[in-house]
Design an enzyme around this catalytic site. Structure first.
Site, PDB file in Angstrom:
ATOM      1  N   TYR A  23    -127.683  33.679  66.128  1.00 31.68           N
ATOM      2  CA  TYR A  23    -129.014  33.288  66.628  1.00 31.68           C
ATOM      3  C   TYR A  23    -129.846  32.678  65.499  1.00 31.68           C
ATOM      4  O   TYR A  23    -130.381  31.560  65.624  1.00 31.68           O
ATOM      5  CB  TYR A  23    -129.741  34.501  67.237  1.00 31.68           C
ATOM      6  CG  TYR A  23    -131.236  34.283  67.395  1.00 31.68           C
ATOM      7  CD1 TYR A  23    -131.732  33.376  68.331  1.00 31.68           C
ATOM      8  CD2 TYR A  23    -132.157  34.981  66.589  1.00 31.68           C
ATOM      9  CE1 TYR A  23    -133.104  33.169  68.470  1.00 31.68           C
ATOM     10  CE2 TYR A  23    -133.522  34.771  66.721  1.00 31.68           C
ATOM     11  CZ  TYR A  23    -133.991  33.869  67.655  1.00 31.68           C
ATOM     12  OH  TYR A  23    -135.346  33.654  67.791  1.00 31.68           O
ATOM     13  N   THR A  50    -128.128  25.159  73.158  1.00 30.79           N
ATOM     14  CA  THR A  50    -129.561  25.079  73.481  1.00 30.79           C
ATOM     15  C   THR A  50    -130.420  24.921  72.230  1.00 30.79           C
ATOM     16  O   THR A  50    -131.291  24.053  72.167  1.00 30.79           O
ATOM     17  CB  THR A  50    -130.001  26.332  74.273  1.00 30.79           C
ATOM     18  OG1 THR A  50    -129.489  26.205  75.596  1.00 30.79           O
ATOM     19  CG2 THR A  50    -131.508  26.474  74.325  1.00 30.79           C
ATOM     20  N   LEU A  73    -134.884  27.578  83.505  1.00 31.82           N
ATOM     21  CA  LEU A  73    -134.808  28.862  84.217  1.00 31.82           C
ATOM     22  C   LEU A  73    -133.445  29.530  84.042  1.00 31.82           C
ATOM     23  O   LEU A  73    -132.697  29.706  84.997  1.00 31.82           O
ATOM     24  CB  LEU A  73    -135.150  28.701  85.707  1.00 31.82           C
ATOM     25  CG  LEU A  73    -136.525  28.129  86.020  1.00 31.82           C
ATOM     26  CD1 LEU A  73    -136.750  28.022  87.522  1.00 31.82           C
ATOM     27  CD2 LEU A  73    -137.635  28.983  85.398  1.00 31.82           C
ATOM     28  N   ILE A 107    -129.892  53.562  70.169  1.00 32.34           N
ATOM     29  CA  ILE A 107    -130.407  53.181  68.842  1.00 32.34           C
ATOM     30  C   ILE A 107    -129.214  52.726  68.018  1.00 32.34           C
ATOM     31  O   ILE A 107    -128.282  53.499  67.786  1.00 32.34           O
ATOM     32  CB  ILE A 107    -131.044  54.398  68.119  1.00 32.34           C
ATOM     33  CG1 ILE A 107    -132.058  55.112  69.008  1.00 32.34           C
ATOM     34  CG2 ILE A 107    -131.648  53.973  66.789  1.00 32.34           C
ATOM     35  CD1 ILE A 107    -133.339  54.388  69.184  1.00 32.34           C
ATOM     36  N   THR A 110    -138.615  31.459  64.163  1.00 29.11           N
ATOM     37  CA  THR A 110    -138.565  32.905  63.943  1.00 29.11           C
ATOM     38  C   THR A 110    -138.478  33.257  62.462  1.00 29.11           C
ATOM     39  O   THR A 110    -137.967  32.460  61.665  1.00 29.11           O
ATOM     40  CB  THR A 110    -137.325  33.470  64.659  1.00 29.11           C
ATOM     41  OG1 THR A 110    -137.128  34.829  64.284  1.00 29.11           O
ATOM     42  CG2 THR A 110    -136.048  32.704  64.310  1.00 29.11           C
ATOM     43  N   ASP A 111    -138.906  34.463  62.129  1.00 25.75           N
ATOM     44  CA  ASP A 111    -138.766  34.929  60.736  1.00 25.75           C
ATOM     45  C   ASP A 111    -137.297  35.218  60.385  1.00 25.75           C
ATOM     46  O   ASP A 111    -136.958  35.380  59.217  1.00 25.75           O
ATOM     47  CB  ASP A 111    -139.633  36.175  60.485  1.00 25.75           C
ATOM     48  CG  ASP A 111    -139.291  37.370  61.353  1.00 25.75           C
ATOM     49  OD1 ASP A 111    -138.409  37.256  62.230  1.00 25.75           O
ATOM     50  OD2 ASP A 111    -139.917  38.435  61.161  1.00 25.75           O
ATOM     51  N   GLU A 112    -136.431  35.315  61.409  1.00 22.52           N
ATOM     52  CA  GLU A 112    -135.033  35.672  61.134  1.00 22.52           C
ATOM     53  C   GLU A 112    -134.310  34.596  60.311  1.00 22.52           C
ATOM     54  O   GLU A 112    -133.261  34.867  59.732  1.00 22.52           O
ATOM     55  CB  GLU A 112    -134.280  35.940  62.438  1.00 22.52           C
ATOM     56  CG  GLU A 112    -134.860  37.117  63.183  1.00 22.52           C
ATOM     57  CD  GLU A 112    -133.940  37.697  64.245  1.00 22.52           C
ATOM     58  OE1 GLU A 112    -132.744  37.377  64.252  1.00 22.52           O
ATOM     59  OE2 GLU A 112    -134.445  38.477  65.064  1.00 22.52           O
ATOM     60  N   LYS A 119    -131.388  28.871  64.922  1.00 18.05           N
ATOM     61  CA  LYS A 119    -132.820  28.568  64.771  1.00 18.05           C
ATOM     62  C   LYS A 119    -133.080  27.894  63.419  1.00 18.05           C
ATOM     63  O   LYS A 119    -133.881  26.966  63.327  1.00 18.05           O
ATOM     64  CB  LYS A 119    -133.666  29.854  64.886  1.00 18.05           C
ATOM     65  CG  LYS A 119    -133.723  30.464  66.263  1.00 18.05           C
ATOM     66  CD  LYS A 119    -134.402  29.594  67.319  1.00 18.05           C
ATOM     67  CE  LYS A 119    -135.881  29.444  67.115  1.00 18.05           C
ATOM     68  NZ  LYS A 119    -136.505  28.688  68.266  1.00 18.05           N
ATOM     69  N   LEU A 121    -135.718  45.565  72.564  1.00 19.04           N
ATOM     70  CA  LEU A 121    -135.859  47.001  72.309  1.00 19.04           C
ATOM     71  C   LEU A 121    -136.996  47.678  73.099  1.00 19.04           C
ATOM     72  O   LEU A 121    -136.766  48.694  73.764  1.00 19.04           O
ATOM     73  CB  LEU A 121    -136.050  47.253  70.804  1.00 19.04           C
ATOM     74  CG  LEU A 121    -136.175  48.727  70.432  1.00 19.04           C
ATOM     75  CD1 LEU A 121    -134.858  49.471  70.616  1.00 19.04           C
ATOM     76  CD2 LEU A 121    -136.657  48.896  68.995  1.00 19.04           C
TER      77      LEU A 121
END
Ligand code: NAD
Ligand code: DAU
Length: 349
Positions: free
Chosen positions: A156, A102, A37, A212, A131-133, A160, A196
């Site tokens: 990030y 984490t 949490l 933006i 993720t695709d990143e 990952k 976003l």
């Protein structure tokens, strides 16, 4: 119970949809939601299932190895679907170490505990949601395929990518049965309003500027969160161990166009004159190292497992905007800072 599945990050955006799907679709599975949490985890996302007989919540941090071990033992965990993570790119730019803790150390802790607790690895699955990143940025056309070389560009995505590598290393070195999926940008109900789409819905409603980054020309490939949850269900049950599956909706949008679309939808839904909300669009300093384009080739998942997104984007975005407008209280609670206190007073009294 046929299985006792540990779903990590089940109080977050995607995890809560996965938990709700598994609890309702598989009454013979025990679903154990493990989540520490953080600001992004909200038990209110799970109120439809919190009283279900086959659902349990455990407040444990991935960094607490003894807490993880206790959960495996108490619930005799048979399988893991690992979603818990720090997930927001902008936060990773200001505090990369939190993402290493984490996403990397937390994932390795979980792998270690699963490896130590399970005896016959062939009887269990460790499913890592990614993720695709990790593939980097598609600046010159093409699509991310499962064989695309990793090229993470933000703290990030680096964290990952590292966690994906550890999962594969545990399969290769210790023989753990693992599967990984790499998904594109999700949208839908319960997404924390730093991302976003919910940020813009919230700001349009409150007549605040719509920031933006750069020129707004960056492209993201959007998938409705419940379609992601269904893909996870398919891969968990029918995917081949040791494989990677890309998940995406073949739905690319430049950021500026998605924000303009949200402005049009909101003008209509709020009864504002056409063009009112788009006046809030404000071009701001670009995100550092901003990836230009992501686009997923999801054909392996479609051909091998027969998965397809169920919703057209136009329908999904209308549903999403309606959800945020109908759930103003949720938005206030998750952004108010004293959310957990609110939850305990309202839902556990
Ligand atoms: P989220 O930020 O909404 O939720 C993350 C959850 O993890 C929260 O409930 C949080 O409390 C929990 N958590 C964080 N740190 C923890 C820790 N140390 N111990 C235990 N729990 C912890 O994230 P999301 O957008 O739902 O993403 C879920 C997963 O899917 C992540 O692994 C993310 O990388 C991946 N993913 C997200 C997207 C997307 O568009 N949001 C796309 C592809 C993949
Ligand atoms: O591709 C999958 C990834 O999608 C997930 O792994 C991440 O967890 C998830 O956060 C998401 O990352 P993005 O950085 O693409 O999502 P975000 O909503 O933060 O930004 C989407 C695009 O909009 C991106 O190009 C940055 C831009 N943006 C974002 C915000 C918050 C803006 O222009 N203004 C903003 O205020």
């Amino acid at each position: 119970m046929q299985k006792s599945i540990l779903i990590t990050g089940g109080a977050g955006f995607i995890g809560s949809h996965v938990v709700k799907l598994f609890v309702s679709k598989y009454p013979k599975y025990k679903v154990v939601n493990l989540d520490s949490l953080t600001y992004a985890g909200n038990l209110e996302n799970l109120k439809e299932v919190e009283k279900a007989d086959n659902y349990v919540f455990e407040k444990v941090d991935l960094l607490e190895e003894s807490g993880l071990k206790a959960v495996f033992e108490k619930h005799e965990i048979t399988d893991v679907i690992h979603l818990a993570a720090e997930s927001h790119v902008d936060r990773s730019i200001s505090d990369p170490l939190a993402f290493v803790k984490t996403n990397v150390i937390g994932t390795v802790n979980l792998l270690n505990v699963a490896r130590g607790y399970w005896k016959d690895y062939d009887a269990h699955l460790f499913y890592h949601v990614s993720t695709d990143e990790v593939y980097g940025s598609l600046d010159n056309g093409g699509y991310f395929e499962e064989t695309t070389a990793y090229d993470p560009q933000s703290p990030y995505s680096a964290s990952k990518a590292s966690s994906d590598h550890f999962v594969r290393a545990y399969a290769n070195t210790y023989g753990l049965r693992t599967v990984i999926s790499n998904c594109s940008n999700n949208y839908g109900p319960n997404q924390f309003p730093e991302k976003l789409i919910p940020l813009c819905v919230h700001n349009i409603k409150n007549n605040k500027p719509l920031p933006i980054y750069g020129k707004g020309e960056n492209v993201r490939d959007w998938l409705y969160v419940i379609d992601h949850a269904h893909a996870i269900d398919k891969i968990f049950h029918e995917g081949k161990a040791g494989e990677t599956y890309n998940i995406g909706g073949w739905n690319e949008w430049q950021n500026i166009n998605i924000v303009k679309l949200l402005c049009e939808i909101m003008d209509r839904k709020l009864g504002r004159e056409k063009g009112t909300s788009s006046k809030l669009i404000t071009f701001v300093k670009d995100r550092a190292g901003h990836d230009m384009r992501y686009a997923i080739d999801a054909s392996k998942l479609e051909k091998e497992l027969g998965w397809k997104p169920s919703l057209q984007f136009e329908e999904g975005i209308e549903k999403t905007v309606d959800w945020y407008l109908e759930n103003e209280a949720w938005l206030e609670h998750v952004t108010s800072g004293d959310y957990q206190k609110y939850y305990i007073e309202h839902y556990q009294a």
